[in-house]
Design a protein around this motif. Structure first.
Motif, mmCIF file in Angstrom:
data_model
loop_
_atom_site.group_PDB
_atom_site.id
_atom_site.type_symbol
_atom_site.label_atom_id
_atom_site.label_comp_id
_atom_site.label_asym_id
_atom_site.label_seq_id
_atom_site.Cartn_x
_atom_site.Cartn_y
_atom_site.Cartn_z
ATOM 1 N N CYS A 1 26.931 37.298 30.855
ATOM 2 C CA CYS A 1 28.333 37.085 31.111
ATOM 3 C C CYS A 1 28.696 35.611 30.994
ATOM 4 N N GLU B 1 31.996 33.735 31.713
ATOM 5 C CA GLU B 1 32.488 33.587 33.079
ATOM 6 C C GLU B 1 31.864 32.401 33.818
ATOM 7 N N HIS C 1 35.974 40.919 39.356
ATOM 8 C CA HIS C 1 34.943 40.917 38.314
ATOM 9 C C HIS C 1 33.543 40.984 38.935
ATOM 10 N N CYS D 1 30.348 43.234 38.169
ATOM 11 C CA CYS D 1 29.339 42.569 37.333
ATOM 12 C C CYS D 1 28.234 41.986 38.203
ATOM 13 N N CYS E 1 27.085 38.264 37.482
ATOM 14 C CA CYS E 1 27.903 37.187 38.043
ATOM 15 C C CYS E 1 27.721 37.088 39.556
HETATM 16 ZN ZN LIG Z 1 30.116 38.721 34.936
#
Ligand SMILES: [Zn+2]
Lengths: 74, 185
Positions: free
Chosen positions: A3, A6, A29, A33, A36
């Protein structure tokens, strides 16, 4: 880390630099995710350890006294 | 030319009140200034000099400080300028690790390895950062916003963010290496 786009948002989130909308969006998010979310805890942990280490030092009392004296002489 | 009258009691009172005002602002920040100076100069003696110079210069220019703005940011900017002008140019930069090597490092969130990294290793890794990265990283660690760091260091926001990002990556890679060496020693 899947990711990458981000990562900048993650840092700005960590540094309290996101506006309210961006913050909400990023928190949503992170719920979806796991990369993250994990990365966030990793960075938070890193930051905490570093700040604790950096903040250990006391200022020498002799320095404070020297400055106080110098101010009173000027 | 009239000599300033040192016996003018009203003037003396005004000066004392102004000095007290300055001390009330500056002294609570002394510890913060010192620990930042210590990591910037990398030694106790230069750090003490840097803080003393910064505080005395701030006092001399106290009438230039805009009330209502951050005194903390103002005095850190003064200290930063002295550091850049007087120390930075004499200081030997530690050999710079090429960024490309560091960028290949992927944080491993599975392992909370920072807990096992010794404080001394963290301090050393920070002191080995290039000056501009170290300065940015230390200011962020003192809670300054990107905007304040930009104003203190004279860099634009994008540069602040990129220095901070790179500083963190370099530190993490270095600490990870140290950890690996210790685990496999
Ligand atoms: Zn992410």
């Amino acid at each position: 880390m899947h990711c990458r786009e981000e990562i900048e948002t993650l840092y700005r989130y960590l540094d309290h630099e996101l506006d309210e909308g961006e913050q909400t969006r990023f928190e949503l998010h992170m719920r979806a995710c796991v990369d993250c979310l994990r990365r966030f805890y990793y960075e938070l942990h890193f930051q905490t350890v570093v700040v604790q280490t950096l903040h250990e030092n006391e200022v020498p009392p002799t320095l404070v006294e020297r400055i106080r004296l110098a101010l009173h002489e000027s | 030319m009239e000599e300033p009258n040192r016996d003018d009691p009203e003037k003396q009172t005004r000066i004392a009140a102004r000095r007290q005002e300055f001390e009330n602002e500056a002294f609570p920040l002394m510890r913060m200034l010192f620990r930042t100076a210590l990591r910037l100069t990398r030694n106790q003696h230069d750090a003490e000099d840097l803080v003393q110079n910064a505080v005395l210069r701030a006092y001399n220019f106290y009438d230039k400080y805009q009330p209502g703005t951050s005194f903390k940011a103002w005095i850190f900017k003064i200290m930063t300028n002295i550091f850049i002008n007087d120390y930075h140019k004499h200081a030997k930069e530690p050999p710079m690790v090429p960024i490309e090597n560091q960028e290949g490092f992927e944080p491993n969130p599975e392992k909370a390895f920072f807990d096992s990294v010794l404080d001394g290793n963290i301090r050393k890794a920070i002191e080995e950062l290039p000056d501009s990265y170290r300065l940015t990283f230390l200011l962020a660690s003192e809670g300054f916003s990107y905007k304040e760091i930009a104003s203190i260091t004279g860099a634009n926001l994008g540069t602040v963010m990129s220095r901070l990002y790179r500083a963190r990556r370099i530190l993490q890679a270095k600490l990870w290496d140290t950890y690996q060496e210790e685990v496999h020693a």
